[in-house]
Design an enzyme around this catalytic site. Structure first.
Site, PDB file in Angstrom:
ATOM      1  CG  ASP A 189      -1.532   1.245   1.593  1.00 17.72           C
ATOM      2  OD1 ASP A 189      -2.171   1.811   0.697  1.00 17.72           O
ATOM      3  OD2 ASP A 189      -1.407   1.705   2.754  1.00 17.72           O
ATOM      4  CG  ASP A 204      -1.534   7.808   0.725  1.00 19.20           C
ATOM      5  OD1 ASP A 204      -1.166   8.975   0.911  1.00 19.20           O
ATOM      6  OD2 ASP A 204      -1.806   7.341  -0.399  1.00 19.20           O
ATOM      7  CE  LYS A 263      -5.384  -0.366  -1.401  1.00 15.80           C
ATOM      8  NZ  LYS A 263      -4.340   0.096  -0.452  1.00 15.80           N
TER       9      LYS A 263
END
Ligand code: CA
Length: 299
Positions: A7, A9, A212
């Site tokens: 990922d 952020d 995701k």
């Protein structure tokens, strides 16, 4: 270990929204061993790509919380846009309840001309009503939000809807907790949409088939790599679908407790090169301290 999904952020990016040198080196090290590294983010593709280019890393990119997948060469492998009708309905809701919102398409991140001023006014009101609140945190969070690349400002949302582009995701943002909570409840009822959150001040809408985890499953099948030989690293709610599917699930040190409790491993925080620590731990049984970082050169 043959695949690592990361990922951006709160995970690969530090609080200044940069990828540290240590993290870049760790990614290049993994790639030099033939491990497939995948960036998996809620951000728009062009935004994620500009971050990767700045760091001189080249990977597959899962963007818009799984609604799109791109190869290293920039070819789109998968695309799951929202229905325009759902987009329009959501815009109407956001307008009615005075939300700051963004519409992320294949070409840009659309937001209303006055939306930033409106959000600033809302933030000022909240600061006034809660003088004990640390206002710099609100201000910083807002600046980071505006720091994405690819913003396009519109006057009338109907101009945006006319565009022949894929509408991948929408983001609502507010420091008003009640507003966010009410908005979440409203959209959670909608069958065509999935709602994800990557922070306490926002929620995001995508096509209900996008996540995701779904994107990672599709990509791993394409690459012929088993999820048993895969690692995923994340910090928040929109990472759960990929963390649950892989054998090596890694939560960031800065992740919420609910994310930590569903992962097998916990690494350091995003400001302490948590990604690099996880990579070295699992692919070479070394720690970042005893790995000679000077060996890994930047492209
Ligand atoms: Ca995150």
């Amino acid at each position: 270990m043959r695949l690592i999904a990361i990922d951006l952020d709160g995970t690969l990016l530090n609080h200044r929204k940069e990828i540290s040198k240590e993290n870049i080196k760790a990614i290049k090290y993994a790639q030099s061993l033939g491990i497939e590294v995948i960036i998996s983010t809620g951000r728009a593709y062009f935004d994620a790509l500009s971050i990767c280019k700045k760091a001189q890393i080249s990977t597959y990119i899962i963007s818009y919380t799984g609604a799109s997948i791109h190869s290293k060469k920039g070819e789109q492998i998968s695309s799951i846009p929202m229905n325009k009708k759902d987009v329009e309905e959501a815009i109407k809701y956001f307008k009615e309840y005075n939300f700051y919102y963004e519409i992320a398409t294949s070409n840009g991140i659309y937001t209303h001309l006055n939306s930033r001023e409106k959000l600033q006014a809302e933030t000022d009101m909240i600061k006034k009503a809660n003088p004990e609140l640390d206002a710099t945190v609100l201000q910083d969070t807002m600046e980071i939000q505006f720091n994405q690349s690819g913003f396009v400002f519109f006057e009338n949302y109907k101009e945006v809807l006319k565009k022949d582009e894929d509408f991948f995701s929408m983001l609502a943002f507010s420091f008003d907790n009640f507003k966010i909570k009410t908005g979440r409840k409203h959209f959670e009822r909608m069958k065509h949409l999935s709602l994800f959150s990557s922070g306490s001040h926002n929620f995001e809408l995508v096509n209900s088939l996008a996540s995701k985890g779904n994107a990672l499953e599709k990509l791993s099948a394409l690459l012929d790599i088993s999820l048993d030989q895969s690692m995923a690293i994340g910090d928040s709610h929109n990472d759960i679908s990929m963390l649950e599917r892989v054998n090596y699930s890694v939560a960031m040190g800065n992740a919420n407790d609910d994310i930590k409790s569903l992962c097998k491993f916990i690494t350091h925080s995003n400001d302490d090169n948590g990604v690099a620590h996880a990579i070295y731990k699992f692919i070479s049984s070394q720690t970042i301290e005893d790995y000679d970082l000077s060996d890994i050169s930047l492209a």
